[in-house]
Design a protein around this motif. Structure first.
Motif, PDB file in Angstrom:
ATOM      1  N   SER A 204       0.882  -1.166   0.000  1.00  0.00           N
ATOM      2  CA  SER A 204       0.000   0.000   0.000  1.00  0.00           C
ATOM      3  C   SER A 204       0.921   1.217   0.000  1.00  0.00           C
ATOM      4  O   SER A 204       2.117   1.101   0.254  1.00  0.00           O
ATOM      5  N   ILE A 205       0.303   2.363  -0.262  1.00  0.00           N
ATOM      6  CA  ILE A 205       1.114   3.588  -0.381  1.00  0.00           C
ATOM      7  C   ILE A 205       0.491   4.677   0.482  1.00  0.00           C
ATOM      8  O   ILE A 205      -0.713   4.668   0.733  1.00  0.00           O
ATOM      9  N   THR A 206       1.316   5.614   0.926  1.00  0.00           N
ATOM     10  CA  THR A 206       0.775   6.902   1.349  1.00  0.00           C
ATOM     11  C   THR A 206       1.576   7.963   0.608  1.00  0.00           C
ATOM     12  O   THR A 206       2.798   7.988   0.647  1.00  0.00           O
ATOM     13  N   LEU A 207       0.849   8.782  -0.152  1.00  0.00           N
ATOM     14  CA  LEU A 207       1.487   9.781  -1.018  1.00  0.00           C
ATOM     15  C   LEU A 207       1.685  11.084  -0.264  1.00  0.00           C
ATOM     16  O   LEU A 207       0.816  11.500   0.490  1.00  0.00           O
ATOM     17  N   ASP A 208       2.817  11.718  -0.513  1.00  0.00           N
ATOM     18  CA  ASP A 208       3.107  12.982   0.183  1.00  0.00           C
ATOM     19  C   ASP A 208       3.642  13.999  -0.821  1.00  0.00           C
ATOM     20  O   ASP A 208       4.689  13.763  -1.432  1.00  0.00           O
ATOM     21  N   HIS A 209       2.910  15.109  -0.997  1.00  0.00           N
ATOM     22  CA  HIS A 209       3.435  16.167  -1.862  1.00  0.00           C
ATOM     23  C   HIS A 209       4.435  16.985  -1.058  1.00  0.00           C
ATOM     24  O   HIS A 209       4.076  17.604  -0.048  1.00  0.00           O
ATOM     25  N   LEU A 210       5.696  16.980  -1.499  1.00  0.00           N
ATOM     26  CA  LEU A 210       6.747  17.646  -0.722  1.00  0.00           C
ATOM     27  C   LEU A 210       6.575  19.160  -0.696  1.00  0.00           C
ATOM     28  O   LEU A 210       6.218  19.770  -1.698  1.00  0.00           O
ATOM     29  N   GLY A 211       6.860  19.729   0.452  1.00  0.00           N
ATOM     30  CA  GLY A 211       6.798  21.191   0.557  1.00  0.00           C
ATOM     31  C   GLY A 211       7.253  21.606   1.943  1.00  0.00           C
ATOM     32  O   GLY A 211       6.907  20.965   2.922  1.00  0.00           O
ATOM     33  N   GLU A 212       8.056  22.630   2.016  1.00  0.00           N
ATOM     34  CA  GLU A 212       8.575  23.084   3.323  1.00  0.00           C
ATOM     35  C   GLU A 212       8.415  24.609   3.401  1.00  0.00           C
ATOM     36  O   GLU A 212       8.391  25.282   2.383  1.00  0.00           O
ATOM     37  N   PHE A 213       8.356  25.118   4.583  1.00  0.00           N
ATOM     38  CA  PHE A 213       8.369  26.564   4.854  1.00  0.00           C
ATOM     39  C   PHE A 213       7.317  27.350   4.060  1.00  0.00           C
ATOM     40  O   PHE A 213       7.647  28.287   3.343  1.00  0.00           O
ATOM     41  N   VAL A 214       6.081  26.957   4.139  1.00  0.00           N
ATOM     42  CA  VAL A 214       5.027  27.743   3.498  1.00  0.00           C
ATOM     43  C   VAL A 214       4.758  28.949   4.394  1.00  0.00           C
ATOM     44  O   VAL A 214       4.380  28.792   5.550  1.00  0.00           O
ATOM     45  N   ASP A 215       5.009  30.165   3.866  1.00  0.00           N
ATOM     46  CA  ASP A 215       4.827  31.321   4.753  1.00  0.00           C
ATOM     47  C   ASP A 215       3.912  32.395   4.175  1.00  0.00           C
ATOM     48  O   ASP A 215       3.909  33.532   4.639  1.00  0.00           O
ATOM     49  N   ASN A 216       3.139  32.049   3.131  1.00  0.00           N
ATOM     50  CA  ASN A 216       2.103  33.002   2.713  1.00  0.00           C
ATOM     51  C   ASN A 216       0.862  32.247   2.245  1.00  0.00           C
ATOM     52  O   ASN A 216       0.919  31.052   1.926  1.00  0.00           O
ATOM     53  N   GLU A 217      -0.256  32.976   2.228  1.00  0.00           N
ATOM     54  CA  GLU A 217      -1.548  32.337   1.983  1.00  0.00           C
ATOM     55  C   GLU A 217      -1.611  31.689   0.592  1.00  0.00           C
ATOM     56  O   GLU A 217      -2.169  30.604   0.424  1.00  0.00           O
ATOM     57  N   LYS A 218      -0.990  32.371  -0.372  1.00  0.00           N
ATOM     58  CA  LYS A 218      -1.037  31.857  -1.749  1.00  0.00           C
ATOM     59  C   LYS A 218      -0.395  30.457  -1.818  1.00  0.00           C
ATOM     60  O   LYS A 218      -0.966  29.518  -2.382  1.00  0.00           O
ATOM     61  N   GLU A 219       0.781  30.343  -1.196  1.00  0.00           N
ATOM     62  CA  GLU A 219       1.474  29.038  -1.207  1.00  0.00           C
ATOM     63  C   GLU A 219       0.666  27.967  -0.460  1.00  0.00           C
ATOM     64  O   GLU A 219       0.598  26.819  -0.893  1.00  0.00           O
ATOM     65  N   ALA A 220       0.053  28.373   0.644  1.00  0.00           N
ATOM     66  CA  ALA A 220      -0.743  27.408   1.426  1.00  0.00           C
ATOM     67  C   ALA A 220      -1.927  26.916   0.593  1.00  0.00           C
ATOM     68  O   ALA A 220      -2.252  25.718   0.594  1.00  0.00           O
TER      69      ALA A 220
END
Ligand code: FDA
Length: 306
Positions: free
Chosen positions: A57-73
């Protein structure tokens, strides 16, 4: 001693925002592909299908670090929604894992909850289970609060507890009324002695203790480790107490000990592989290097190939 210095060095690099941005610019390089399935979902599809075909089985994770503004979130939230639709469209045996800082936690709790509800509505609609990863200790309390709030609205959500934190045993007891599906891990961040066991021996003992308590309470438990001793302990425990195989699973990270992953499946246990994808691979890779500086060889090979 040298190993500890290297561990600290890679953890320091992984937490460096400038390096993260630089690495993103240079795309999927530096040996990242050993630990990351692809830069996009489409790129990752072959790897995902192969895993499912082998019985993982899998668990998928979209990589992303240090989101610091609403647009990125909001963009990170869209990526999660896209992943949920992708899982369903391609009939993959996969869950989703995410970090709530990526959904805007550091900007505002309100934004984070709004984004999490967007994700959870979609996940419910497509029958996809979502796990909230655990980040550094300063966010542990709020992560558990977010989990508890959402667990009252959605049953397809779980979270993670870390064996290296002193607080985790109390957290486990407080969480129990929510009947949580929990992933138990050692913990991947550089934490001070005031909050975390400094010695591996104590972390391992606490890990075993947490697994035992959660399993014997009849709760679904994901034992996420590459450590043979913890795996051996779990196998013996479930055998001794006749715990059914559908009440627990082992989990490992994509690209780490693949032969061991296959052996465990062949022994008849459930095994879920945590598969990261996306172009923001840097911090994730640094944490893998910190765990096992021997992996540097793979990164160097990646550079030589360029
Ligand atoms: P540890 O690193 O102590 O390794 C134990 C033994 O495993 C080693 O001595 C060696 O024998 C073997 N081993 C380890 N790596 C190997 C390699 N590359 N090749 C060969 N042998 C190797 N952390 C967190 O803080 N929050 C989270 O949400 C998650 N989520 C998560 C999901 C999943 C599926 C996994 C597997 C892990 C996490 N983690 C995590 C990471 C976790 O906290 C921890 O940092 C790593 O799993 C490393 O710890 P181990 O338990 O594997 O043991």
């Amino acid at each position: 001693m040298i190993e500890q210095m290297m561990r600290n060095f890679f953890l320091f690099l992984g937490e460096n925002k400038k390096m993260t941005k630089l690495a993103k610019k240079y795309g999927l390089s530096l040996g990242a592909s050993r630990f990351v399935a692809g830069a996009t979902l489409e790129d990752s599809l072959d790897a995902l299908r192969k895993l499912n075909k082998k019985g993982f089985s899998i668990t998928l994770d979209h990589l992303g670090e240090f989101v610091d503004n609403e647009k990125e979130a909001n963009e990170m939230t869209d990526h999660c929604i896209e992943a949920i639709e992708f899982i369903d469209k391609h009939n993959l045996d996969s869950q989703l894992s995410l970090k709530i800082t990526s959904m805007g936690l550091d900007i505002s709790r309100e934004l984070c909850m709004k984004n999490m509800r967007r994700i959870m509505d979609k996940a419910k609609q497509h029958g996809v289970f979502v796990t909230i990863d655990m980040e550094d200790h300063s966010r542990c309390g709020v992560t558990l609060e977010v989990f508890k709030e959402l667990k009252q609205e959605y049953d397809n959500i779980g979270t993670v507890i870390q064996a290296y934190l002193y607080r985790t045993i109390d957290d486990l007891n407080e969480l129990d009324e929510y009947q949580p599906r929990l992933r138990i891990v050692k913990g991947a961040y550089k934490e001070p002695e005031e909050v975390a066991f400094p010695n591996k021996k104590d972390v391992d003992q606490n890990f075993k203790n947490l697994i035992q308590i959660h399993l014997l309470r009849g709760r679904f438990t994901s034992i996420a480790t590459h450590d043979d001793e913890i795996i051996r302990f779990t196998k013996e425990l479930v055998k001794r107490h006749n715990i059914p195989k559908d009440q627990f699973e082992f989990q490992m990270l994509y690209g780490i000990r693949p032969e061991r992953q296959e052996e465990i499946i062949k022994e008849g246990y459930n095994m879920r592989i945590y598969v990261p994808y996306g172009d923001d691979w840097y911090g994730y890779n640094m944490r893998r290097l910190a765990e096992r500086p021997a992996n540097v060889a793979f990164v160097l090979k990646g550079i030589m190939k360029k």
